[in-house]
Design a protein around this motif. Structure first.
Motif, PDB file in Angstrom:
ATOM      1  N   ALA A 242       4.539  -4.111   7.871  1.00  0.00           N
ATOM      2  CA  ALA A 242       4.319  -2.833   8.542  1.00  0.00           C
ATOM      3  C   ALA A 242       5.513  -2.533   9.429  1.00  0.00           C
ATOM      4  N   GLU A 243       5.800  -1.260   9.608  1.00  0.00           N
ATOM      5  CA  GLU A 243       6.905  -0.876  10.473  1.00  0.00           C
ATOM      6  C   GLU A 243       6.513   0.334  11.299  1.00  0.00           C
ATOM      7  N   VAL A 244       7.091   0.401  12.500  1.00  0.00           N
ATOM      8  CA  VAL A 244       6.835   1.509  13.410  1.00  0.00           C
ATOM      9  C   VAL A 244       7.963   2.523  13.236  1.00  0.00           C
TER      10      VAL A 244
ATOM     11  N   VAL B 288       4.130  -0.864   4.306  1.00  0.00           N
ATOM     12  CA  VAL B 288       5.147  -0.713   3.274  1.00  0.00           C
ATOM     13  C   VAL B 288       4.985  -1.825   2.235  1.00  0.00           C
ATOM     14  N   ASN B 289       5.154  -1.471   0.976  1.00  0.00           N
ATOM     15  CA  ASN B 289       5.189  -2.409  -0.148  1.00  0.00           C
ATOM     16  C   ASN B 289       3.830  -3.030  -0.473  1.00  0.00           C
ATOM     17  N   ALA B 290       2.741  -2.445  -0.016  1.00  0.00           N
ATOM     18  CA  ALA B 290       1.414  -2.919  -0.418  1.00  0.00           C
ATOM     19  C   ALA B 290       1.114  -2.347  -1.796  1.00  0.00           C
ATOM     20  N   ASN B 291       0.597  -3.173  -2.678  1.00  0.00           N
ATOM     21  CA  ASN B 291       0.356  -2.748  -4.050  1.00  0.00           C
ATOM     22  C   ASN B 291      -1.129  -2.488  -4.268  1.00  0.00           C
ATOM     23  N   ILE B 292      -1.460  -1.228  -4.471  1.00  0.00           N
ATOM     24  CA  ILE B 292      -2.811  -0.846  -4.885  1.00  0.00           C
ATOM     25  C   ILE B 292      -2.655  -0.212  -6.254  1.00  0.00           C
ATOM     26  N   PRO B 293      -3.048  -0.913  -7.322  1.00  0.00           N
ATOM     27  CA  PRO B 293      -2.799  -0.395  -8.671  1.00  0.00           C
ATOM     28  C   PRO B 293      -3.546   0.917  -8.929  1.00  0.00           C
TER      29      PRO B 293
ATOM     30  N   LEU C  32      -5.875   6.689   3.030  1.00  0.00           N
ATOM     31  CA  LEU C  32      -5.831   6.497   1.583  1.00  0.00           C
ATOM     32  C   LEU C  32      -6.285   7.752   0.855  1.00  0.00           C
ATOM     33  N   THR C  33      -5.893   7.853  -0.405  1.00  0.00           N
ATOM     34  CA  THR C  33      -6.412   8.915  -1.264  1.00  0.00           C
ATOM     35  C   THR C  33      -7.667   8.394  -1.964  1.00  0.00           C
ATOM     36  N   GLY C  34      -8.362   9.273  -2.662  1.00  0.00           N
ATOM     37  CA  GLY C  34      -9.623   8.907  -3.308  1.00  0.00           C
ATOM     38  C   GLY C  34      -9.473   7.822  -4.365  1.00  0.00           C
TER      39      GLY C  34
ATOM     40  N   PRO D 249       4.262   4.074   0.634  1.00  0.00           N
ATOM     41  CA  PRO D 249       3.970   3.694   2.027  1.00  0.00           C
ATOM     42  C   PRO D 249       2.682   4.382   2.482  1.00  0.00           C
ATOM     43  N   ARG D 250       1.836   3.634   3.194  1.00  0.00           N
ATOM     44  CA  ARG D 250       0.556   4.168   3.650  1.00  0.00           C
ATOM     45  C   ARG D 250       0.501   4.149   5.166  1.00  0.00           C
TER      46      ARG D 250
END
Length: 160
Positions: free
Chosen positions: A57-59, A67-72, A37-39, A87-88
């Protein structure tokens, strides 16, 4: 020698939970993965924001991606704020990644994130499940079984 892993992961603060996943999928194996993650993403998660309801999640090659996780976006972030649905990368051991890749490719399994949480050391983690999708009749059986267990517990509690 590496430290032994706990069967239950050390969850100090749960940020996001995918409650629908345990109903939609038959969970086989659960893995704990770190997230790159970023700060501003970490700050946003620490304030309790984030959703993994529609994520997966995908390999890809030798890496696993969420994929498609929402962190505002972080409210006090500046121009270096992050993109909410990017994507993280998930941090897993190479042996675990090869297992996941084989299961997804051969057996038709899916990688579903169950929870995002902070562990005892303050690191953001994802509980990642290797799961198989349930059909409608399997979901009905699951509901019947769950209700029967609830009624049985209620009867035992009332009589005992």
């Amino acid at each position: 020698m590496s430290r032994p892993r706990h069967s239950l992961f050390d969850k100090v603060k749960t940020v996001a939970e995918n409650r629908r996943a345990r109903f939609e999928y038959a969970i086989d194996t659960v893995y704990e993965a770190g997230i790159a993650l970023t700060g501003t993403e970490v700050k946003s998660l620490r304030s309790g924001e984030g959703s993994i309801a529609e994520s997966y999640a995908e390999v890809k090659g030798s890496e696993v991606w969420l994929v498609n996780a929402n962190i505002p976006e972080f409210s006090h972030g500046n121009r270096f704020n992050h993109e909410p649905k990017r994507p993280r990368k998930l941090l897993l051991r190479e042996r675990e990644i090869t297992k996941l890749h084989g299961a997804v490719a051969r057996e038709g399994m899916t990688l579903v994130p169950l929870t995002v949480y902070f562990n005892g050391q303050g690191r953001a983690k994802v509980e990642l499940a290797l799961a198989k999708g349930r059909k409608d009749h399997d979901k009905r059986e699951h509901i019947k079984e769950r209700e029967w267990k609830r009624d049985a517990q209620r009867l035992l509690r009332d009589r005992g």
